[in-house]
Write an enzyme that holds these catalytic residues in place. Structure first.
Site, PDB file in Angstrom:
ATOM      1  CG  HIS A 184     -23.794  15.074 -28.346  1.00 14.56           C
ATOM      2  ND1 HIS A 184     -23.581  16.079 -28.138  1.00 14.56           N
ATOM      3  CD2 HIS A 184     -23.947  14.364 -27.871  1.00 14.56           C
ATOM      4  CE1 HIS A 184     -23.626  16.060 -26.572  1.00 14.56           C
ATOM      5  NE2 HIS A 184     -24.090  14.762 -26.786  1.00 14.56           N
ATOM      6  CB  SER A 227      -9.275  15.465 -33.559  1.00 15.29           C
ATOM      7  OG  SER A 227     -10.258  14.987 -32.364  1.00 15.29           O
ATOM      8  CB  VAL A 254     -29.772  22.203 -27.210  1.00 11.47           C
ATOM      9  CG1 VAL A 254     -28.020  21.443 -26.386  1.00 11.47           C
ATOM     10  CG2 VAL A 254     -29.475  23.374 -26.474  1.00 11.47           C
TER      11      VAL A 254
HETATM   12  C1  GAR Z   1     -16.145  16.680 -29.989  1.00 12.57           C
HETATM   13  O1  GAR Z   1     -15.483  15.039 -28.731  1.00 12.57           O
HETATM   14  C2  GAR Z   1     -17.188  16.333 -29.950  1.00 12.57           C
HETATM   15  O2  GAR Z   1     -18.172  15.065 -29.933  1.00 12.57           O
HETATM   16  C3  GAR Z   1     -17.388  17.841 -28.951  1.00 12.57           C
HETATM   17  O3  GAR Z   1     -16.654  18.057 -28.500  1.00 12.57           O
HETATM   18  C4  GAR Z   1     -15.390  17.034 -28.980  1.00 12.57           C
HETATM   19  C5  GAR Z   1     -13.991  18.437 -29.917  1.00 12.57           C
HETATM   20  O4  GAR Z   1     -13.173  17.751 -30.688  1.00 12.57           O
HETATM   21  N1  GAR Z   1     -18.604  18.283 -29.380  1.00 12.57           N
HETATM   22  C6  GAR Z   1     -18.922  18.387 -28.666  1.00 12.57           C
HETATM   23  O5  GAR Z   1     -19.603  18.000 -27.414  1.00 12.57           O
HETATM   24  C7  GAR Z   1     -20.821  19.132 -29.118  1.00 12.57           C
HETATM   25  N2  GAR Z   1     -21.611  19.330 -28.073  1.00 12.57           N
HETATM   26  P1  GAR Z   1     -12.146  18.341 -31.984  1.00 12.57           P
HETATM   27  O6  GAR Z   1     -13.145  19.725 -31.448  1.00 12.57           O
HETATM   28  O7  GAR Z   1     -10.804  17.674 -31.685  1.00 12.57           O
HETATM   29  O8  GAR Z   1     -13.221  18.033 -33.067  1.00 12.57           O
END
Ligand code: GAR
Length: 207
Positions: free
Chosen positions: A109, A13, A144
């Site tokens: 993040h 997304s 990280v």
């Molecule tokens: C999002 O909330 C992003 O911030 C998180 O994964 C999700 C991906 O959503 N990322 C992390 O946690 C990285 N450590 P999306 O695929 O719908 O963009």
């Protein structure tokens, strides 16, 4: 114009938010390639539907993290990518990757870093009981979720929120913040400055 590569592992997304902003003319960029480490990532199919070149490169088919990263770098370089966005990419990148795109890798993040780095920051925030959390866009360094911060935004944690309710509120703000941060990149307004032991990002004022 920014020539972007976007790495994803799932729904995509945040990637869609980037593509929407480009289509709306509010972000001066082009997504040259989307890569997922998971072939079945929903975001990969969504990007392909929108005519964006996509690739699945499985980390499982590479003997080491470095070999996987070298394959990512080769694919991104081949199509002329100059900035990379990690948009829900659930792999840690190595120096092999970072040295190919020095200070040109951006991550989104779902917490106010340095709070709640790593996996499932939304669940970490609910478990801790914070009343305010948020999201962070930062340059990626070798740690990280420790790289220089470009932009942050707060989101309240409401009474009774579980992990998913909080994640649903956060993702809306993530989309806005990521596009805003990439706008700063596209406008050449980021400056990485040494600040004591750590680098940080200064945002140049508008001319
Ligand atoms: C999002 O909330 C992003 O911030 C998180 O994964 C999700 C991906 O959503 N990322 C992390 O946690 C990285 N450590 P999306 O695929 O719908 O963009």
């Amino acid at each position: 114009m920014l020539e972007l590569g976007v790495l994803i592992s799932g729904r995509g997304s945040n990637l869609m938010a980037i593509l929407d902003a480009i289509d709306a003319g509010t972000l001066d960029a082009r997504v040259r390639l989307v890569i997922s480490n998971k072939k079945k990532a929903a975001g990969l199919a969504k990007a392909a539907e929108r005519g964006i070149p996509t690739l699945a490169i499985s980390h499982r088919e590479h003997p080491t993290r470095e070999a996987f990263d070298a394959a990512l770098v080769a694919a991104l370089r081949e199509v002329g990518v100059d900035w990379v966005v990690l948009a829900g990419f659930m792999r840690i990148v190595t120096p092999v990757f970072l040295q190919a795109f020095p200070n040109r890798v951006v991550n989104i993040h779902p917490s106010l870093l340095p709070a709640f780095p790593g996996v499932d920051a939304q669940a970490q925030a609910v478990a801790y009981g914070v009343k305010v959390t948020g999201c962070t866009v930062h340059l990626v360094n070798e740690g990280v979720d420790t790289g220089p911060i470009i932009a942050q935004s707060t989101v309240p944690v409401e009474e009774g929120d579980d992990r998913d309710a909080l994640a649903d509120r956060l993702i809306v703000e993530e989309h806005r913040l990521l596009v805003e941060a990439l706008g700063l990149v596209a406008a050449g307004r980021l400056e990485v400055v040494e600040h004591g032991a750590r680098a940080r990002v200064a945002i140049r004022p508008l001319p």
